[in-house]
Design a protein around this motif. Structure first.
Motif, PDB file in Angstrom:
ATOM      1  N   GLN A   1     -17.133   3.686   2.986  1.00  0.00           N
ATOM      2  CA  GLN A   1     -16.232   4.775   3.379  1.00  0.00           C
ATOM      3  C   GLN A   1     -15.085   4.926   2.374  1.00  0.00           C
ATOM      4  O   GLN A   1     -14.708   6.047   2.012  1.00  0.00           O
ATOM      5  N   VAL A   2     -14.534   3.807   1.907  1.00  0.00           N
ATOM      6  CA  VAL A   2     -13.462   3.869   0.903  1.00  0.00           C
ATOM      7  C   VAL A   2     -13.968   4.561  -0.359  1.00  0.00           C
ATOM      8  O   VAL A   2     -13.298   5.445  -0.915  1.00  0.00           O
ATOM      9  N   LYS A   3     -15.151   4.167  -0.820  1.00  0.00           N
ATOM     10  CA  LYS A   3     -15.733   4.747  -2.041  1.00  0.00           C
ATOM     11  C   LYS A   3     -15.967   6.247  -1.868  1.00  0.00           C
ATOM     12  O   LYS A   3     -15.572   7.057  -2.722  1.00  0.00           O
ATOM     13  N   ASN A   4     -16.599   6.629  -0.768  1.00  0.00           N
ATOM     14  CA  ASN A   4     -16.918   8.044  -0.547  1.00  0.00           C
ATOM     15  C   ASN A   4     -15.660   8.899  -0.408  1.00  0.00           C
ATOM     16  O   ASN A   4     -15.574  10.010  -0.936  1.00  0.00           O
ATOM     17  N   LEU A   5     -14.679   8.396   0.322  1.00  0.00           N
ATOM     18  CA  LEU A   5     -13.431   9.145   0.521  1.00  0.00           C
ATOM     19  C   LEU A   5     -12.643   9.268  -0.778  1.00  0.00           C
ATOM     20  O   LEU A   5     -12.058  10.317  -1.073  1.00  0.00           O
ATOM     21  N   THR A   6     -12.611   8.187  -1.555  1.00  0.00           N
ATOM     22  CA  THR A   6     -11.901   8.213  -2.840  1.00  0.00           C
ATOM     23  C   THR A   6     -12.545   9.219  -3.780  1.00  0.00           C
ATOM     24  O   THR A   6     -11.854   9.998  -4.465  1.00  0.00           O
ATOM     25  N   ASP A   7     -13.887   9.231  -3.814  1.00  0.00           N
ATOM     26  CA  ASP A   7     -14.605  10.198  -4.660  1.00  0.00           C
ATOM     27  C   ASP A   7     -14.326  11.630  -4.210  1.00  0.00           C
ATOM     28  O   ASP A   7     -14.135  12.533  -5.032  1.00  0.00           O
ATOM     29  N   ALA A   8     -14.304  11.856  -2.891  1.00  0.00           N
ATOM     30  CA  ALA A   8     -14.150  13.210  -2.354  1.00  0.00           C
ATOM     31  C   ALA A   8     -12.718  13.721  -2.474  1.00  0.00           C
ATOM     32  O   ALA A   8     -12.487  14.905  -2.758  1.00  0.00           O
ATOM     33  N   LEU A   9     -11.739  12.841  -2.258  1.00  0.00           N
ATOM     34  CA  LEU A   9     -10.334  13.271  -2.206  1.00  0.00           C
ATOM     35  C   LEU A   9      -9.606  13.101  -3.540  1.00  0.00           C
ATOM     36  O   LEU A   9      -8.550  13.704  -3.751  1.00  0.00           O
ATOM     37  N   ASP A  10     -10.112  12.224  -4.380  1.00  0.00           N
ATOM     38  CA  ASP A  10      -9.534  11.987  -5.709  1.00  0.00           C
ATOM     39  C   ASP A  10      -8.090  11.480  -5.647  1.00  0.00           C
ATOM     40  O   ASP A  10      -7.258  11.817  -6.492  1.00  0.00           O
ATOM     41  N   VAL A  11      -7.771  10.735  -4.580  1.00  0.00           N
ATOM     42  CA  VAL A  11      -6.477  10.039  -4.471  1.00  0.00           C
ATOM     43  C   VAL A  11      -6.758   8.645  -3.909  1.00  0.00           C
ATOM     44  O   VAL A  11      -7.887   8.340  -3.505  1.00  0.00           O
ATOM     45  N   GLU A  12      -5.729   7.828  -3.873  1.00  0.00           N
ATOM     46  CA  GLU A  12      -5.897   6.488  -3.304  1.00  0.00           C
ATOM     47  C   GLU A  12      -6.133   6.588  -1.797  1.00  0.00           C
ATOM     48  O   GLU A  12      -5.426   7.315  -1.087  1.00  0.00           O
ATOM     49  N   VAL A  13      -7.125   5.851  -1.318  1.00  0.00           N
ATOM     50  CA  VAL A  13      -7.452   5.811   0.107  1.00  0.00           C
ATOM     51  C   VAL A  13      -7.374   4.368   0.577  1.00  0.00           C
ATOM     52  O   VAL A  13      -7.945   3.463  -0.039  1.00  0.00           O
ATOM     53  N   THR A  14      -6.658   4.145   1.650  1.00  0.00           N
ATOM     54  CA  THR A  14      -6.550   2.780   2.167  1.00  0.00           C
ATOM     55  C   THR A  14      -6.496   2.821   3.697  1.00  0.00           C
ATOM     56  O   THR A  14      -6.697   3.874   4.309  1.00  0.00           O
ATOM     57  N   ASP A  15      -6.200   1.669   4.317  1.00  0.00           N
ATOM     58  CA  ASP A  15      -6.256   1.590   5.777  1.00  0.00           C
ATOM     59  C   ASP A  15      -5.185   0.667   6.333  1.00  0.00           C
ATOM     60  O   ASP A  15      -4.390   0.080   5.582  1.00  0.00           O
ATOM     61  N   ARG A  16      -5.155   0.584   7.636  1.00  0.00           N
ATOM     62  CA  ARG A  16      -4.148  -0.202   8.367  1.00  0.00           C
ATOM     63  C   ARG A  16      -4.126  -1.658   7.913  1.00  0.00           C
ATOM     64  O   ARG A  16      -3.058  -2.238   7.696  1.00  0.00           O
ATOM     65  N   SER A  17      -5.305  -2.253   7.755  1.00  0.00           N
ATOM     66  CA  SER A  17      -5.386  -3.663   7.357  1.00  0.00           C
ATOM     67  C   SER A  17      -4.711  -3.891   6.009  1.00  0.00           C
ATOM     68  O   SER A  17      -3.983  -4.872   5.812  1.00  0.00           O
ATOM     69  N   ASP A  18      -4.950  -2.980   5.071  1.00  0.00           N
ATOM     70  CA  ASP A  18      -4.352  -3.105   3.745  1.00  0.00           C
ATOM     71  C   ASP A  18      -2.833  -3.019   3.818  1.00  0.00           C
ATOM     72  O   ASP A  18      -2.121  -3.762   3.133  1.00  0.00           O
ATOM     73  N   LEU A  19      -2.316  -2.108   4.658  1.00  0.00           N
ATOM     74  CA  LEU A  19      -0.854  -2.003   4.802  1.00  0.00           C
ATOM     75  C   LEU A  19      -0.256  -3.311   5.306  1.00  0.00           C
ATOM     76  O   LEU A  19       0.769  -3.781   4.795  1.00  0.00           O
ATOM     77  N   ILE A  20      -0.889  -3.893   6.323  1.00  0.00           N
ATOM     78  CA  ILE A  20      -0.378  -5.153   6.876  1.00  0.00           C
ATOM     79  C   ILE A  20      -0.436  -6.252   5.819  1.00  0.00           C
ATOM     80  O   ILE A  20       0.502  -7.049   5.677  1.00  0.00           O
ATOM     81  N   LEU A  21      -1.516  -6.282   5.039  1.00  0.00           N
ATOM     82  CA  LEU A  21      -1.622  -7.262   3.963  1.00  0.00           C
ATOM     83  C   LEU A  21      -0.510  -7.076   2.928  1.00  0.00           C
ATOM     84  O   LEU A  21       0.058  -8.041   2.423  1.00  0.00           O
ATOM     85  N   ARG A  22      -0.195  -5.831   2.615  1.00  0.00           N
ATOM     86  CA  ARG A  22       0.888  -5.552   1.653  1.00  0.00           C
ATOM     87  C   ARG A  22       2.223  -6.069   2.174  1.00  0.00           C
ATOM     88  O   ARG A  22       3.024  -6.646   1.417  1.00  0.00           O
ATOM     89  N   ILE A  23       2.478  -5.844   3.457  1.00  0.00           N
ATOM     90  CA  ILE A  23       3.735  -6.315   4.047  1.00  0.00           C
ATOM     91  C   ILE A  23       3.786  -7.840   4.013  1.00  0.00           C
ATOM     92  O   ILE A  23       4.798  -8.437   3.619  1.00  0.00           O
ATOM     93  N   PHE A  24       2.691  -8.464   4.421  1.00  0.00           N
ATOM     94  CA  PHE A  24       2.653  -9.927   4.418  1.00  0.00           C
ATOM     95  C   PHE A  24       2.868 -10.470   3.007  1.00  0.00           C
ATOM     96  O   PHE A  24       3.585 -11.453   2.809  1.00  0.00           O
ATOM     97  N   GLU A  25       2.250  -9.819   2.029  1.00  0.00           N
ATOM     98  CA  GLU A  25       2.373 -10.289   0.647  1.00  0.00           C
ATOM     99  C   GLU A  25       3.818 -10.188   0.160  1.00  0.00           C
ATOM    100  O   GLU A  25       4.319 -11.078  -0.527  1.00  0.00           O
ATOM    101  N   SER A  26       4.509  -9.112   0.543  1.00  0.00           N
ATOM    102  CA  SER A  26       5.897  -8.933   0.096  1.00  0.00           C
ATOM    103  C   SER A  26       6.871  -9.856   0.835  1.00  0.00           C
ATOM    104  O   SER A  26       7.937 -10.182   0.314  1.00  0.00           O
ATOM    105  N   ARG A  27       6.505 -10.293   2.046  1.00  0.00           N
ATOM    106  CA  ARG A  27       7.438 -11.092   2.859  1.00  0.00           C
ATOM    107  C   ARG A  27       7.189 -12.596   2.755  1.00  0.00           C
ATOM    108  O   ARG A  27       8.030 -13.393   3.185  1.00  0.00           O
ATOM    109  N   ALA A  28       6.019 -12.997   2.254  1.00  0.00           N
ATOM    110  CA  ALA A  28       5.694 -14.432   2.201  1.00  0.00           C
ATOM    111  C   ALA A  28       6.672 -15.155   1.277  1.00  0.00           C
ATOM    112  O   ALA A  28       6.884 -14.743   0.135  1.00  0.00           O
ATOM    113  N   GLN A  29       7.263 -16.230   1.779  1.00  0.00           N
ATOM    114  CA  GLN A  29       8.246 -16.992   1.013  1.00  0.00           C
ATOM    115  C   GLN A  29       7.778 -18.415   0.718  1.00  0.00           C
ATOM    116  O   GLN A  29       7.914 -18.898  -0.389  1.00  0.00           O
TER     117      GLN A  29
END
Length: 408
Positions: free
Chosen positions: A80-108
């Protein structure tokens, strides 16, 4: 960076879409992503190809600017990520990735960073092919045929190596933590774990009870690392109080697994203090989410005290509290004395105050008692040492020969 949030309302949903989309907005803002629009589609079934219908994909395409990002409310498959990225031509991501980004920025701490690294790599691994295809297609030309496939395999090996190394380092930290837990058990220290939804006030409550402060802020996942502090309560009762990472609805499986070692602390606790944001309109759902995650971790019979925080905001009138319960405000210091009494009642109901008289030639007994218990009174007399302290009545038999007087 601006985002369009996308959610699907489908048959037999296991969560409330409105609540979930509001949380997705909060997650986006926590990643410093401005939400410019929200798109909802009703479907009988999720599309395996695009997650949403093909017509909605075309509609999205006309809403997007070049630097926008599209964020889906559920975890997308690699296809789904591949197909959506090809169709929309922008970055496509999801809820899990957002949470991972937050965790990565907050981990001390080292442990939190390792846990996030493991979760991130487990999330990325199946998505490598789709993520890399555009890069590899640019190589093109004679002599490059097949090079993309080789690069993907190389990346997979690198991530596998990083996973193995991170898991090895994490295992060493976990072993050290287990040793600390065994020492607490031997010393008969009571352990209280603060659990609950993210941003419910757990770290603020720990800071109230201790001088060694932990980071607290009004935002999602402010605290990722388990902080344990020694706390002295009334009547010379001493406990270990631990803060834990907050939960959220639809918490990614990778994160639950990666943080399982940290959350093992919860399984060993003598009491769980479930901190609840009583001002949230989604209070009941947040309680249910926390209880479900605890059940998934194998926490079943541990006593739990439900602590309804933020009563100063006066939005709790229609709540039906789970028992045993205490209504508090950490910020305004409302009913914190009552909370302390309740913790003592639940933890030390089987304790009683005893007095010992230990002869001077029984130094090993004196050392054992001093190490294990908080003394209320200690006095050096002519032939021995007088001690008084609280002890679990099941342990009194160990010191039967030295009891001076028992006070019930």
């Amino acid at each position: 960076m601006k985002a369009i949030l996308v959610g699907v309302e489908y048959d037999h949903m296991y969560y409330d879409l409105d609540i979930s989309m509001n949380e997705l907005r909060d997650l986006s803002e926590a990643c410093h992503i401005e939400v410019k629009d929200v798109v909802i589609q009703k479907l009988s079934l999720i599309s395996p190809k695009y997650y949403i219908g093909k017509g909605k994909v075309e509609e999205l395409k006309h809403m997007l600017d070049e630097d926008d990002i599209v964020i889906f409310n559920e975890e997308l498959t690699p296809l789904q990520v591949k197909n959506l990225t090809d169709a929309l031509d922008v970055e496509v991501t999801d809820r899990s990735d957002l949470i991972l980004r937050i965790f990565e920025s907050r981990a001390q701490t080292k442990e939190a960073k390792l846990q996030v690294e493991i979760a991130k790599n487990q999330y990325l691994l199946p998505r490598l092919a789709g993520m890399k295809e555009e890069l590899y297609s640019q190589q093109g030309g004679s002599g490059f045929r097949g090079s993309g496939e080789k690069q993907i395999e190389l990346d997979r090996r690198i991530i596998h190596r990083e996973l193995i190394q991170a898991k090895r380092e994490l295992a060493a930290i976990v072993k050290q933590r287990q040793t600390q837990r065994q020492l607490r058990i031997r010393n008969q220290e009571k352990v209280v774990c603060l659990v609950g939804y993210t941003n419910s006030g757990k770290s603020s409550l720990l800071n109230y009870f201790t001088d060694k402060k932990v980071f607290q802020e009004d935002m999602l996942f402010a605290s990722l690392q388990t902080a344990s502090r020694q706390v002295k309560l009334k009547n010379h009762h001493r406990i270990i109080m631990s803060d834990t990472v907050g939960f959220i609805n639809q918490l990614p499986h990778h994160l639950v697994q990666a943080f399982r070692s940290t959350l093992e602390e919860v399984k060993e606790a003598d009491l769980l203090v479930h901190v609840i944001d009583s001002s949230s309109p989604y209070c009941d759902l947040q309680i249910e989410t926390t209880l479900n995650v605890l059940e998934a971790l194998g926490v079943k019979d541990t006593p739990m005290l439900f602590v309804y925080n933020k009563v100063d905001q006066d939005r709790y009138a229609f709540l039906q509290p789970k028992e045993p319960a205490v209504f508090i405000s950490v910020k305004e210091k409302i009913n914190l004395d009552l909370l302390e009494d309740k913790i003592i009642e639940l933890l030390f109901k089987d304790y009683e105050l005893i007095e010992l008289y230990i002869p001077y030639d029984k130094g090993e007994v004196y050392s054992q008692v001093k190490q294990a218990y908080e003394m209320i009174k200690e006095e050096y007399l002519e032939d021995g040492i007088y001690l008084s302290f609280y002890i679990d009545h099941k342990q009194i038999h160990k010191y039967q020969d030295y009891i001076y007087k028992s006070i019930n």
